[in-house]
Design a protein around this motif. Structure first.
Motif, PDB file in Angstrom:
ATOM      1  N   LYS A 237      62.515  -3.845  29.579  1.00 29.51           N
ATOM      2  CA  LYS A 237      63.692  -3.585  30.404  1.00 29.51           C
ATOM      3  C   LYS A 237      63.771  -4.481  31.643  1.00 29.51           C
ATOM      4  O   LYS A 237      64.753  -4.421  32.380  1.00 29.51           O
ATOM      5  N   LEU A 238      62.759  -5.279  31.875  1.00 25.53           N
ATOM      6  CA  LEU A 238      62.679  -6.048  33.120  1.00 25.53           C
ATOM      7  C   LEU A 238      63.834  -7.026  33.288  1.00 25.53           C
ATOM      8  O   LEU A 238      64.399  -7.145  34.386  1.00 25.53           O
ATOM      9  N   ALA A 239      64.229  -7.717  32.235  1.00 28.90           N
ATOM     10  CA  ALA A 239      65.338  -8.680  32.330  1.00 28.90           C
ATOM     11  C   ALA A 239      66.643  -7.960  32.663  1.00 28.90           C
ATOM     12  O   ALA A 239      67.422  -8.434  33.506  1.00 28.90           O
ATOM     13  N   ASP A 240      66.888  -6.815  32.043  1.00 28.17           N
ATOM     14  CA  ASP A 240      68.097  -6.044  32.348  1.00 28.17           C
ATOM     15  C   ASP A 240      68.073  -5.521  33.784  1.00 28.17           C
ATOM     16  O   ASP A 240      69.099  -5.516  34.462  1.00 28.17           O
TER      17      ASP A 240
ATOM     18  N   ASP B  45      66.521  -6.866  36.381  1.00 27.25           N
ATOM     19  CA  ASP B  45      66.790  -7.994  37.274  1.00 27.25           C
ATOM     20  C   ASP B  45      68.262  -8.394  37.239  1.00 27.25           C
ATOM     21  O   ASP B  45      68.874  -8.620  38.284  1.00 27.25           O
ATOM     22  N   ASN B  46      68.838  -8.486  36.045  1.00 28.14           N
ATOM     23  CA  ASN B  46      70.243  -8.896  35.919  1.00 28.14           C
ATOM     24  C   ASN B  46      71.184  -7.889  36.569  1.00 28.14           C
ATOM     25  O   ASN B  46      72.141  -8.275  37.238  1.00 28.14           O
ATOM     26  N   ASP B  47      70.918  -6.596  36.368  1.00 29.34           N
ATOM     27  CA  ASP B  47      71.767  -5.568  36.982  1.00 29.34           C
ATOM     28  C   ASP B  47      71.724  -5.657  38.501  1.00 29.34           C
ATOM     29  O   ASP B  47      72.755  -5.548  39.165  1.00 29.34           O
ATOM     30  N   PHE B  48      70.531  -5.849  39.044  1.00 33.61           N
ATOM     31  CA  PHE B  48      70.410  -5.898  40.500  1.00 33.61           C
ATOM     32  C   PHE B  48      71.000  -7.183  41.069  1.00 33.61           C
ATOM     33  O   PHE B  48      71.750  -7.149  42.050  1.00 33.61           O
TER      34      PHE B  48
ATOM     35  N   SER C  66      73.223  -9.194  39.856  1.00 38.11           N
ATOM     36  CA  SER C  66      74.638  -9.443  39.582  1.00 38.11           C
ATOM     37  C   SER C  66      75.554  -8.798  40.622  1.00 38.11           C
ATOM     38  O   SER C  66      76.737  -9.116  40.677  1.00 38.11           O
ATOM     39  N   ARG C  67      75.018  -7.908  41.441  1.00 33.18           N
ATOM     40  CA  ARG C  67      75.825  -7.208  42.442  1.00 33.18           C
ATOM     41  C   ARG C  67      75.875  -7.979  43.749  1.00 33.18           C
ATOM     42  O   ARG C  67      74.889  -8.585  44.160  1.00 33.18           O
ATOM     43  N   LYS C  68      77.020  -7.916  44.421  1.00 34.37           N
ATOM     44  CA  LYS C  68      77.140  -8.502  45.756  1.00 34.37           C
ATOM     45  C   LYS C  68      76.867  -7.456  46.821  1.00 34.37           C
ATOM     46  O   LYS C  68      76.307  -7.758  47.868  1.00 34.37           O
ATOM     47  N   ARG C  69      77.286  -6.218  46.538  1.00 36.31           N
ATOM     48  CA  ARG C  69      77.054  -5.119  47.468  1.00 36.31           C
ATOM     49  C   ARG C  69      76.241  -4.044  46.758  1.00 36.31           C
ATOM     50  O   ARG C  69      76.453  -3.774  45.577  1.00 36.31           O
TER      51      ARG C  69
ATOM     52  N   ALA D 122      70.891   5.140  40.428  1.00 35.02           N
ATOM     53  CA  ALA D 122      71.088   5.078  38.973  1.00 35.02           C
ATOM     54  C   ALA D 122      70.239   3.985  38.341  1.00 35.02           C
ATOM     55  O   ALA D 122      69.651   4.186  37.272  1.00 35.02           O
ATOM     56  N   LEU D 123      70.157   2.836  38.990  1.00 30.63           N
ATOM     57  CA  LEU D 123      69.368   1.716  38.458  1.00 30.63           C
ATOM     58  C   LEU D 123      67.893   2.086  38.332  1.00 30.63           C
ATOM     59  O   LEU D 123      67.261   1.839  37.298  1.00 30.63           O
ATOM     60  N   ILE D 124      67.348   2.688  39.358  1.00 33.89           N
ATOM     61  CA  ILE D 124      65.922   3.020  39.344  1.00 33.89           C
ATOM     62  C   ILE D 124      65.640   4.156  38.364  1.00 33.89           C
ATOM     63  O   ILE D 124      64.674   4.098  37.595  1.00 33.89           O
ATOM     64  N   LYS D 125      66.484   5.162  38.357  1.00 35.19           N
ATOM     65  CA  LYS D 125      66.261   6.273  37.422  1.00 35.19           C
ATOM     66  C   LYS D 125      66.402   5.835  35.974  1.00 35.19           C
ATOM     67  O   LYS D 125      65.762   6.383  35.089  1.00 35.19           O
ATOM     68  N   LYS D 126      67.252   4.839  35.737  1.00 40.00           N
ATOM     69  CA  LYS D 126      67.457   4.338  34.376  1.00 40.00           C
ATOM     70  C   LYS D 126      66.257   3.526  33.881  1.00 40.00           C
ATOM     71  O   LYS D 126      65.907   3.586  32.703  1.00 40.00           O
ATOM     72  N   ASN D 127      65.599   2.810  34.765  1.00 44.28           N
ATOM     73  CA  ASN D 127      64.565   1.860  34.346  1.00 44.28           C
ATOM     74  C   ASN D 127      63.134   2.275  34.654  1.00 44.28           C
ATOM     75  O   ASN D 127      62.202   1.671  34.122  1.00 44.28           O
ATOM     76  N   VAL D 128      62.933   3.267  35.495  1.00 41.51           N
ATOM     77  CA  VAL D 128      61.574   3.651  35.902  1.00 41.51           C
ATOM     78  C   VAL D 128      61.342   5.116  35.559  1.00 41.51           C
ATOM     79  O   VAL D 128      62.208   5.964  35.797  1.00 41.51           O
ATOM     80  N   ASN D 129      60.187   5.411  35.004  1.00 36.65           N
ATOM     81  CA  ASN D 129      59.807   6.792  34.710  1.00 36.65           C
ATOM     82  C   ASN D 129      59.263   7.418  36.007  1.00 36.65           C
ATOM     83  O   ASN D 129      58.060   7.428  36.261  1.00 36.65           O
ATOM     84  N   ILE D 130      60.174   7.939  36.799  1.00 32.53           N
ATOM     85  CA  ILE D 130      59.837   8.457  38.128  1.00 32.53           C
ATOM     86  C   ILE D 130      58.869   9.637  38.035  1.00 32.53           C
ATOM     87  O   ILE D 130      57.908   9.716  38.796  1.00 32.53           O
ATOM     88  N   LYS D 131      59.119  10.555  37.113  1.00 30.35           N
ATOM     89  CA  LYS D 131      58.275  11.751  37.019  1.00 30.35           C
ATOM     90  C   LYS D 131      56.816  11.402  36.757  1.00 30.35           C
ATOM     91  O   LYS D 131      55.911  12.010  37.319  1.00 30.35           O
ATOM     92  N   TYR D 132      56.587  10.423  35.907  1.00 25.31           N
ATOM     93  CA  TYR D 132      55.212  10.047  35.564  1.00 25.31           C
ATOM     94  C   TYR D 132      54.551   9.278  36.708  1.00 25.31           C
ATOM     95  O   TYR D 132      53.452   9.613  37.148  1.00 25.31           O
ATOM     96  N   TYR D 133      55.218   8.233  37.182  1.00 27.03           N
ATOM     97  CA  TYR D 133      54.596   7.362  38.186  1.00 27.03           C
ATOM     98  C   TYR D 133      54.539   7.980  39.573  1.00 27.03           C
ATOM     99  O   TYR D 133      53.735   7.561  40.405  1.00 27.03           O
TER     100      TYR D 133
END
Length: 105
Positions: free
Chosen positions: A23-26, A28-31, A33-36, A44-55
């Motif tokens: 998921k790393l390329a997605d 990076d691209n999501d972050f 690609s944004r100006k603001r 949403a970005l972090i919850k989508k890509n990182v397993n917060i409960k585990y880590y």
């Protein structure tokens, strides 16, 4: 640089080691690609890509506990309805204030 932009960059860089390699390329691209950056987008970005409960329980680095606490306690709650209602309540004038009942016209 605004506070939200600084915080967003801090979170992006801090959580990057926790994103799976697939998921790393997605991520990076999501972050990038944004100006603001907004609180909703970063949450949403972090919850989508990182397993917060585990880590959150088992961070890779001891110092990353601050990162997770900042994200879960401070950053994510800035945009919640409850914190908005509390801020509105704090700004409401009290009966003890002199200006509350009388206006200067």
């Amino acid at each position: 640089m605004s506070s939200i932009k600084k915080d967003s960059i801090y979170l992006y860089q801090g959580f990057r080691p926790y994103v799976p390699k697939k998921k790393l390329a997605d991520y990076d691209n999501d972050f990038l690609s944004r100006k603001r950056y907004t609180i909703k987008f970063m949450t949403a970005l972090i919850k989508k890509n990182v397993n917060i409960k585990y880590y959150h329980k088992k961070p890779k680095n001891d110092n990353d506990a601050y990162l997770f606490n900042f994200f879960l306690v401070d950053f994510s709650l800035r945009d919640s309805k409850a914190s908005g209602a509390l801020n509105d309540f704090k700004e409401t004038p009290s009966m003890l204030e002199r200006n509350f009942m009388y206006r200067n016209r």
